[in-house]
Design a protein around this motif. Structure first.
Motif, PDB file in Angstrom:
ATOM      1  N   PRO A   6     -16.484  10.954 -13.299  1.00 20.49           N
ATOM      2  CA  PRO A   6     -16.513  11.562 -14.591  1.00 20.49           C
ATOM      3  C   PRO A   6     -17.629  12.475 -14.128  1.00 20.49           C
ATOM      4  O   PRO A   6     -18.781  12.685 -13.398  1.00 20.49           O
ATOM      5  CB  PRO A   6     -17.015   9.888 -15.684  1.00 20.49           C
ATOM      6  CG  PRO A   6     -16.387   8.800 -15.005  1.00 20.49           C
ATOM      7  CD  PRO A   6     -16.613   9.180 -13.516  1.00 20.49           C
ATOM      8  N   GLY A   7     -17.297  13.135 -14.857  1.00 25.99           N
ATOM      9  CA  GLY A   7     -18.360  14.115 -14.339  1.00 25.99           C
ATOM     10  C   GLY A   7     -18.134  15.249 -13.404  1.00 25.99           C
ATOM     11  O   GLY A   7     -18.656  16.540 -13.690  1.00 25.99           O
ATOM     12  N   VAL A   8     -17.371  15.495 -12.500  1.00 26.89           N
ATOM     13  CA  VAL A   8     -17.141  16.087 -11.612  1.00 26.89           C
ATOM     14  C   VAL A   8     -16.234  16.932 -11.819  1.00 26.89           C
ATOM     15  O   VAL A   8     -14.831  16.192 -11.510  1.00 26.89           O
ATOM     16  CB  VAL A   8     -17.103  15.078  -9.840  1.00 26.89           C
ATOM     17  CG1 VAL A   8     -17.020  15.208  -8.372  1.00 26.89           C
ATOM     18  CG2 VAL A   8     -18.100  13.891  -9.755  1.00 26.89           C
ATOM     19  N   LEU A   9     -16.842  18.072 -11.314  1.00 29.94           N
ATOM     20  CA  LEU A   9     -15.049  19.167 -11.488  1.00 29.94           C
ATOM     21  C   LEU A   9     -15.308  20.045 -10.186  1.00 29.94           C
ATOM     22  O   LEU A   9     -15.213  19.368  -9.437  1.00 29.94           O
ATOM     23  CB  LEU A   9     -16.126  20.281 -12.075  1.00 29.94           C
ATOM     24  CG  LEU A   9     -16.565  20.180 -13.165  1.00 29.94           C
ATOM     25  CD1 LEU A   9     -16.734  22.028 -13.607  1.00 29.94           C
ATOM     26  CD2 LEU A   9     -15.477  19.681 -14.863  1.00 29.94           C
ATOM     27  N   LEU A  10     -13.194  19.745  -9.749  1.00 33.26           N
ATOM     28  CA  LEU A  10     -12.826  20.578  -9.110  1.00 33.26           C
ATOM     29  C   LEU A  10     -13.121  21.409  -8.310  1.00 33.26           C
ATOM     30  O   LEU A  10     -13.149  22.417  -9.490  1.00 33.26           O
ATOM     31  CB  LEU A  10     -11.687  19.161  -8.823  1.00 33.26           C
ATOM     32  CG  LEU A  10     -10.572  18.231  -9.002  1.00 33.26           C
ATOM     33  CD1 LEU A  10      -9.178  18.598  -9.587  1.00 33.26           C
ATOM     34  CD2 LEU A  10     -10.652  17.697  -8.320  1.00 33.26           C
ATOM     35  N   PRO A  11     -12.966  21.904  -7.688  1.00 31.52           N
ATOM     36  CA  PRO A  11     -12.875  23.081  -7.273  1.00 31.52           C
ATOM     37  C   PRO A  11     -12.249  24.320  -8.146  1.00 31.52           C
ATOM     38  O   PRO A  11     -12.553  25.382  -8.668  1.00 31.52           O
ATOM     39  CB  PRO A  11     -12.642  23.488  -5.730  1.00 31.52           C
ATOM     40  CG  PRO A  11     -12.776  22.245  -5.052  1.00 31.52           C
ATOM     41  CD  PRO A  11     -12.471  20.768  -6.578  1.00 31.52           C
ATOM     42  N   ILE A  12     -10.452  23.911  -8.484  1.00 36.39           N
ATOM     43  CA  ILE A  12      -9.907  24.989  -9.371  1.00 36.39           C
ATOM     44  C   ILE A  12     -10.574  24.280 -10.505  1.00 36.39           C
ATOM     45  O   ILE A  12     -10.673  25.711 -11.199  1.00 36.39           O
ATOM     46  CB  ILE A  12      -8.918  24.654  -9.018  1.00 36.39           C
ATOM     47  CG1 ILE A  12      -8.086  25.447  -9.829  1.00 36.39           C
ATOM     48  CG2 ILE A  12      -8.381  23.032  -9.554  1.00 36.39           C
ATOM     49  CD1 ILE A  12      -6.671  25.127  -9.947  1.00 36.39           C
ATOM     50  N   GLU A  13     -11.145  23.333 -10.624  1.00 37.25           N
ATOM     51  CA  GLU A  13     -11.801  23.290 -12.340  1.00 37.25           C
ATOM     52  C   GLU A  13     -12.891  24.460 -12.401  1.00 37.25           C
ATOM     53  O   GLU A  13     -13.947  25.326 -13.497  1.00 37.25           O
ATOM     54  CB  GLU A  13     -11.941  21.793 -13.062  1.00 37.25           C
ATOM     55  CG  GLU A  13     -10.519  21.423 -13.169  1.00 37.25           C
ATOM     56  CD  GLU A  13     -10.881  19.878 -13.264  1.00 37.25           C
ATOM     57  OE1 GLU A  13     -10.283  19.230 -13.504  1.00 37.25           O
ATOM     58  OE2 GLU A  13     -12.587  19.082 -12.653  1.00 37.25           O
ATOM     59  N   ALA A 101     -23.293  24.521 -10.683  1.00 34.26           N
ATOM     60  CA  ALA A 101     -23.407  25.158 -10.116  1.00 34.26           C
ATOM     61  C   ALA A 101     -24.894  24.724  -9.578  1.00 34.26           C
ATOM     62  O   ALA A 101     -25.329  25.058  -8.033  1.00 34.26           O
ATOM     63  CB  ALA A 101     -24.036  26.848 -10.793  1.00 34.26           C
ATOM     64  N   ARG A 102     -26.004  24.583 -10.343  1.00 31.20           N
ATOM     65  CA  ARG A 102     -27.187  23.643  -9.858  1.00 31.20           C
ATOM     66  C   ARG A 102     -27.294  23.224  -8.924  1.00 31.20           C
ATOM     67  O   ARG A 102     -27.688  22.593  -7.776  1.00 31.20           O
ATOM     68  CB  ARG A 102     -28.044  23.723 -11.060  1.00 31.20           C
ATOM     69  CG  ARG A 102     -28.372  24.419 -12.135  1.00 31.20           C
ATOM     70  CD  ARG A 102     -29.381  24.458 -13.478  1.00 31.20           C
ATOM     71  NE  ARG A 102     -29.096  22.429 -13.935  1.00 31.20           N
ATOM     72  CZ  ARG A 102     -27.979  23.422 -15.302  1.00 31.20           C
ATOM     73  NH1 ARG A 102     -28.084  24.503 -15.441  1.00 31.20           N
ATOM     74  NH2 ARG A 102     -27.962  22.136 -15.847  1.00 31.20           N
ATOM     75  N   ALA A 103     -26.719  22.016  -9.388  1.00 28.43           N
ATOM     76  CA  ALA A 103     -26.061  20.798  -7.371  1.00 28.43           C
ATOM     77  C   ALA A 103     -25.671  21.166  -7.160  1.00 28.43           C
ATOM     78  O   ALA A 103     -25.911  21.059  -5.841  1.00 28.43           O
ATOM     79  CB  ALA A 103     -24.964  19.684  -8.569  1.00 28.43           C
ATOM     80  N   ALA A 108     -27.413  22.762  -0.764  1.00 30.66           N
ATOM     81  CA  ALA A 108     -27.302  24.369  -0.538  1.00 30.66           C
ATOM     82  C   ALA A 108     -28.950  24.308  -0.057  1.00 30.66           C
ATOM     83  O   ALA A 108     -29.506  24.566   1.013  1.00 30.66           O
ATOM     84  CB  ALA A 108     -26.700  25.775  -1.134  1.00 30.66           C
ATOM     85  N   VAL A 109     -29.412  24.258  -0.950  1.00 25.58           N
ATOM     86  CA  VAL A 109     -31.517  24.374  -0.939  1.00 25.58           C
ATOM     87  C   VAL A 109     -32.023  23.193  -0.017  1.00 25.58           C
ATOM     88  O   VAL A 109     -32.155  23.401   1.252  1.00 25.58           O
ATOM     89  CB  VAL A 109     -32.202  24.610  -1.885  1.00 25.58           C
ATOM     90  CG1 VAL A 109     -33.684  24.452  -1.597  1.00 25.58           C
ATOM     91  CG2 VAL A 109     -31.998  26.141  -2.912  1.00 25.58           C
TER      92      VAL A 109
END
Length: 115
Positions: A6-13, A101-103, A108-109
């Protein structure tokens, strides 16, 4: 097929939310084909399959990330085309996009620190 967390967005989303948040301030809402064109222009690829796009839009609408409504029939009739389903990113959709985006940025950092 395993269920996603839950709460995980797919790349297309994520791409839909990103494009929607770009289009929405200008246009007020967006429709599927305009969204597909925007996504294709961004990454230089072919248009996304309509089945894939509309399934994602419906799923996101049901999850409260988007809201949708049919445009007024008079507008479509005046243009000589079928009615469009118009979408808007909701507050929940914007919050989910910002969190993802923050995650991603933190990942990346962290990845750069390990390299």
């Amino acid at each position: 097929m395993p269920r996603r967390r839950p709460g995980v967005l797919l790349p297309i989303e994520l791409a839909i939310l990103d494009a929607g948040l770009t289009i929405q301030p200008r246009e007020g809402s967006f429709f599927g084909f305009a969204l597909a064109r925007t996504l294709a222009e961004r990454d230089g690829s072919a248009l996304i399959s309509h089945g894939t796009l509309y399934r994602a839009l419906n799923r996101m609408d049901a999850a409260g990330l988007l809201e949708s409504e049919w445009e007024a029939p008079e507008l479509a009739e005046a243009d000589g085309r079928p009615r469009r389903r118009l979408y808007r990113v909701t507050g929940a959709g914007e919050a989910a996009f910002r969190a993802a985006a923050r995650a991603e940025q933190r990942g990346a950092v962290t990845g750069e620190a390990l390299a």
